[in-house]
Every structure is written in structure tokens, then in C-alpha cells.
Design an enzyme around this catalytic site. Structure first.
Site, PDB file in Angstrom:
ATOM      1  N   ASP A 133     -61.973  18.381  39.828  1.00  0.00           N
ATOM      2  CA  ASP A 133     -61.366  19.229  38.799  1.00  0.00           C
ATOM      3  C   ASP A 133     -61.893  18.816  37.430  1.00  0.00           C
ATOM      4  O   ASP A 133     -62.024  17.626  37.133  1.00  0.00           O
ATOM      5  CB  ASP A 133     -59.838  19.115  38.851  1.00  0.00           C
ATOM      6  CG  ASP A 133     -59.153  20.235  38.103  1.00  0.00           C
ATOM      7  OD1 ASP A 133     -58.505  21.081  38.746  1.00  0.00           O
ATOM      8  OD2 ASP A 133     -59.269  20.292  36.852  1.00  0.00           O
ATOM      9  N   ILE A 134     -62.196  19.810  36.608  1.00  0.00           N
ATOM     10  CA  ILE A 134     -62.777  19.540  35.288  1.00  0.00           C
ATOM     11  C   ILE A 134     -61.758  18.898  34.342  1.00  0.00           C
ATOM     12  O   ILE A 134     -62.139  18.275  33.346  1.00  0.00           O
ATOM     13  CB  ILE A 134     -63.345  20.861  34.700  1.00  0.00           C
ATOM     14  CG1 ILE A 134     -64.439  20.594  33.685  1.00  0.00           C
ATOM     15  CG2 ILE A 134     -62.244  21.738  34.127  1.00  0.00           C
ATOM     16  CD1 ILE A 134     -65.243  21.828  33.319  1.00  0.00           C
TER      17      ILE A 134
ATOM     18  N   HIS B 142     -57.262  27.839  45.821  1.00  0.00           N
ATOM     19  CA  HIS B 142     -57.771  26.475  45.753  1.00  0.00           C
ATOM     20  C   HIS B 142     -56.627  25.527  46.039  1.00  0.00           C
ATOM     21  O   HIS B 142     -55.504  25.704  45.566  1.00  0.00           O
ATOM     22  CB  HIS B 142     -58.390  26.179  44.385  1.00  0.00           C
ATOM     23  CG  HIS B 142     -57.581  26.636  43.221  1.00  0.00           C
ATOM     24  ND1 HIS B 142     -57.557  27.952  42.802  1.00  0.00           N
ATOM     25  CD2 HIS B 142     -56.755  25.967  42.389  1.00  0.00           C
ATOM     26  CE1 HIS B 142     -56.760  28.068  41.762  1.00  0.00           C
ATOM     27  NE2 HIS B 142     -56.240  26.885  41.494  1.00  0.00           N
TER      28      HIS B 142
ATOM     29  N   ASN C 288     -51.112  26.613  43.768  1.00  0.00           N
ATOM     30  CA  ASN C 288     -50.353  27.381  42.785  1.00  0.00           C
ATOM     31  C   ASN C 288     -50.589  28.864  43.048  1.00  0.00           C
ATOM     32  O   ASN C 288     -51.710  29.268  43.358  1.00  0.00           O
ATOM     33  CB  ASN C 288     -50.804  27.030  41.368  1.00  0.00           C
ATOM     34  CG  ASN C 288     -50.444  25.604  40.991  1.00  0.00           C
ATOM     35  OD1 ASN C 288     -49.410  25.093  41.412  1.00  0.00           O
ATOM     36  ND2 ASN C 288     -51.308  24.953  40.231  1.00  0.00           N
TER      37      ASN C 288
ATOM     38  N   HIS D  85     -55.298  21.960  45.384  1.00  0.00           N
ATOM     39  CA  HIS D  85     -55.436  20.754  44.565  1.00  0.00           C
ATOM     40  C   HIS D  85     -55.188  19.533  45.450  1.00  0.00           C
ATOM     41  O   HIS D  85     -54.224  19.503  46.221  1.00  0.00           O
ATOM     42  CB  HIS D  85     -54.387  20.730  43.444  1.00  0.00           C
ATOM     43  CG  HIS D  85     -54.541  21.782  42.401  1.00  0.00           C
ATOM     44  ND1 HIS D  85     -55.124  21.532  41.172  1.00  0.00           N
ATOM     45  CD2 HIS D  85     -54.188  23.090  42.377  1.00  0.00           C
ATOM     46  CE1 HIS D  85     -55.104  22.645  40.444  1.00  0.00           C
ATOM     47  NE2 HIS D  85     -54.536  23.602  41.148  1.00  0.00           N
TER      48      HIS D  85
ATOM     49  N   VAL E  97     -56.872  30.365  38.053  1.00  0.00           N
ATOM     50  CA  VAL E  97     -58.125  30.854  38.647  1.00  0.00           C
ATOM     51  C   VAL E  97     -57.756  31.590  39.929  1.00  0.00           C
ATOM     52  O   VAL E  97     -57.134  31.009  40.831  1.00  0.00           O
ATOM     53  CB  VAL E  97     -59.104  29.697  38.951  1.00  0.00           C
ATOM     54  CG1 VAL E  97     -60.382  30.251  39.587  1.00  0.00           C
ATOM     55  CG2 VAL E  97     -59.445  28.926  37.678  1.00  0.00           C
TER      56      VAL E  97
HETATM   57  P1  AMP Z   1     -54.720  26.507  38.842  1.00  0.00           P
HETATM   58  O1  AMP Z   1     -54.057  26.327  37.504  1.00  0.00           O
HETATM   59  O2  AMP Z   1     -53.863  26.081  40.003  1.00  0.00           O
HETATM   60  O3  AMP Z   1     -55.261  27.913  39.012  1.00  0.00           O
HETATM   61  O4  AMP Z   1     -55.932  25.500  38.878  1.00  0.00           O
HETATM   62  C1  AMP Z   1     -57.176  25.795  38.350  1.00  0.00           C
HETATM   63  C2  AMP Z   1     -57.872  24.481  38.174  1.00  0.00           C
HETATM   64  O5  AMP Z   1     -59.252  24.719  38.003  1.00  0.00           O
HETATM   65  C3  AMP Z   1     -57.389  23.678  36.964  1.00  0.00           C
HETATM   66  O6  AMP Z   1     -56.893  22.415  37.389  1.00  0.00           O
HETATM   67  C4  AMP Z   1     -58.648  23.550  36.108  1.00  0.00           C
HETATM   68  O7  AMP Z   1     -58.742  22.300  35.448  1.00  0.00           O
HETATM   69  C5  AMP Z   1     -59.751  23.740  37.122  1.00  0.00           C
HETATM   70  N1  AMP Z   1     -61.013  24.231  36.624  1.00  0.00           N
HETATM   71  C6  AMP Z   1     -61.214  25.262  35.770  1.00  0.00           C
HETATM   72  N2  AMP Z   1     -62.524  25.445  35.552  1.00  0.00           N
HETATM   73  C7  AMP Z   1     -63.169  24.505  36.280  1.00  0.00           C
HETATM   74  C8  AMP Z   1     -64.544  24.164  36.470  1.00  0.00           C
HETATM   75  N3  AMP Z   1     -65.547  24.841  35.858  1.00  0.00           N
HETATM   76  N4  AMP Z   1     -64.839  23.124  37.284  1.00  0.00           N
HETATM   77  C9  AMP Z   1     -63.859  22.434  37.886  1.00  0.00           C
HETATM   78  N5  AMP Z   1     -62.552  22.712  37.762  1.00  0.00           N
HETATM   79  C10 AMP Z   1     -62.210  23.723  36.963  1.00  0.00           C
END
Ligand code: AMP
Ligand code: ZN
Length: 121
Positions: A29-30, A99, A86, A101, A95
Site C-alpha cells: 500500500d502506498i 482489494h 472496505n 488489505h 478504489v
Molecule cells: P480503500 O480505501 O479500502 O479503497 O483502499 C484503497 C487503498 O489503496 C488505500 O489504502 C490507498 O493507500 C491505496 N492506494 C491508492 N493508490 C495506490 C497506489 N498507486 N499504489 C498502492 N496503493 C495505493
């Protein structure tokens, strides 16, 4: 498809990949919320948990099994870890490509919110 995670799968956007096979990939995760924080995603674009079809059951089970394998590789499987999907606005989804976590490396708090609880459970 204008989807951030499809772009990672298609290598249009870089990611730090920790696991991949023909069905899923996992990458760091970024914005990590724990010493280890990765996302396990299916190569198939599925927007939310509400969109999981009967034919996706094995795929989603595989995502969970992969999370467990990564936890073992990372060395925190026996200490324990947190897995989270989520869903939509109230779930905090940002996103729209499902996914899982995987967070580990420290004790996790519970419940996962502070003062947002509006109704008793
Ligand atoms: P959610 O809030 O459950 O939709 O999680 C989306 C996750 O994607 C968050 O924890 C972000 O930090 C992560 N995220 C967003 N963009 C990127 C990226 N380019 N590379 C890796 N993780 C990302
Ligand atoms: Zn996608």
C-alpha cells in the site's frame, strides 16, 4: 478501463509487488497503516463486494488464502494480522476494484473507528 488497480495489473502504473499468480496480485500500500500493509487484488475487475458473482467465489477465497501465505512469508502469521475489505462510502472504499488489505507487524486496534458510530450495535 479507467481503474487505478487495473492500471497496476497492466503495468501502466508502478507498484511494489509482493506476490503474483495468474489470478491475483499483491503489492505494498502506498500509504501504509502498519509496518506491513499490502493489498491483494484479483486480476479480474470487480468494483465492490456487492458485485461478487457465484463464479467469483473461488477467486475471493484464493485472495484470502494468498493473504495468509504472505503473512507466513513475512513472519507475522502466528503473532496475527488484520484483513479488511472496505465496501462503498460507509466502508471507506476509495478504489473501486476490490482489494483485501493485509496489515501486520504490530497489534491492531479494535473497533476500527473512533467516533463515527451513529447507531448502537
Ligand atoms: P480503500 O480505501 O479500502 O479503497 O483502499 C484503497 C487503498 O489503496 C488505500 O489504502 C490507498 O493507500 C491505496 N492506494 C491508492 N493508490 C495506490 C497506489 N498507486 N499504489 C498502492 N496503493 C495505493
Ligand atoms: Zn479495475
Amino acid at each position: 478501463m479507467d481503474c487505478l488497480f487495473c492500471k497496476i495489473i497492466n503495468q501502466e502504473i508502478p507498484a511494489s509487488i509482493v506476490y503474483q499468480d495468474d489470478k491475483v496480485i499483491a503489492f505494498n500500500d502506498i500509504n501504509p497503516q502498519a509496518p506491513f500493509h499490502a493489498l491483494v487484488i484479483p486480476r479480474k475487475h470487480i468494483p465492490t463486494l456487492n458485485d461478487i458473482a457465484d463464479e467469483d467465489r473461488e477467486l475471493v477465497g484464493h485472495m484470502l488464502q494468498v493473504a495468509g501465505k504472505i503473512a507466513q512469508e513475512q513472519g507475522f502469521a502466528s503473532d496475527g494480522y488484520r484483513t479488511v475489505f472496505n465496501c462503498n462510502t460507509h466502508g471507506g472504499q476509495t478504489v473501486y476494484h476490490i482489494h483485501l488489505h493485509l496489515l501486520g507487524g504490530k497489534p491492531m486496534g479494535w473497533p476500527p473507528y473512533q467516533d463515527q458510530l451513529k447507531t448502537p450495535v
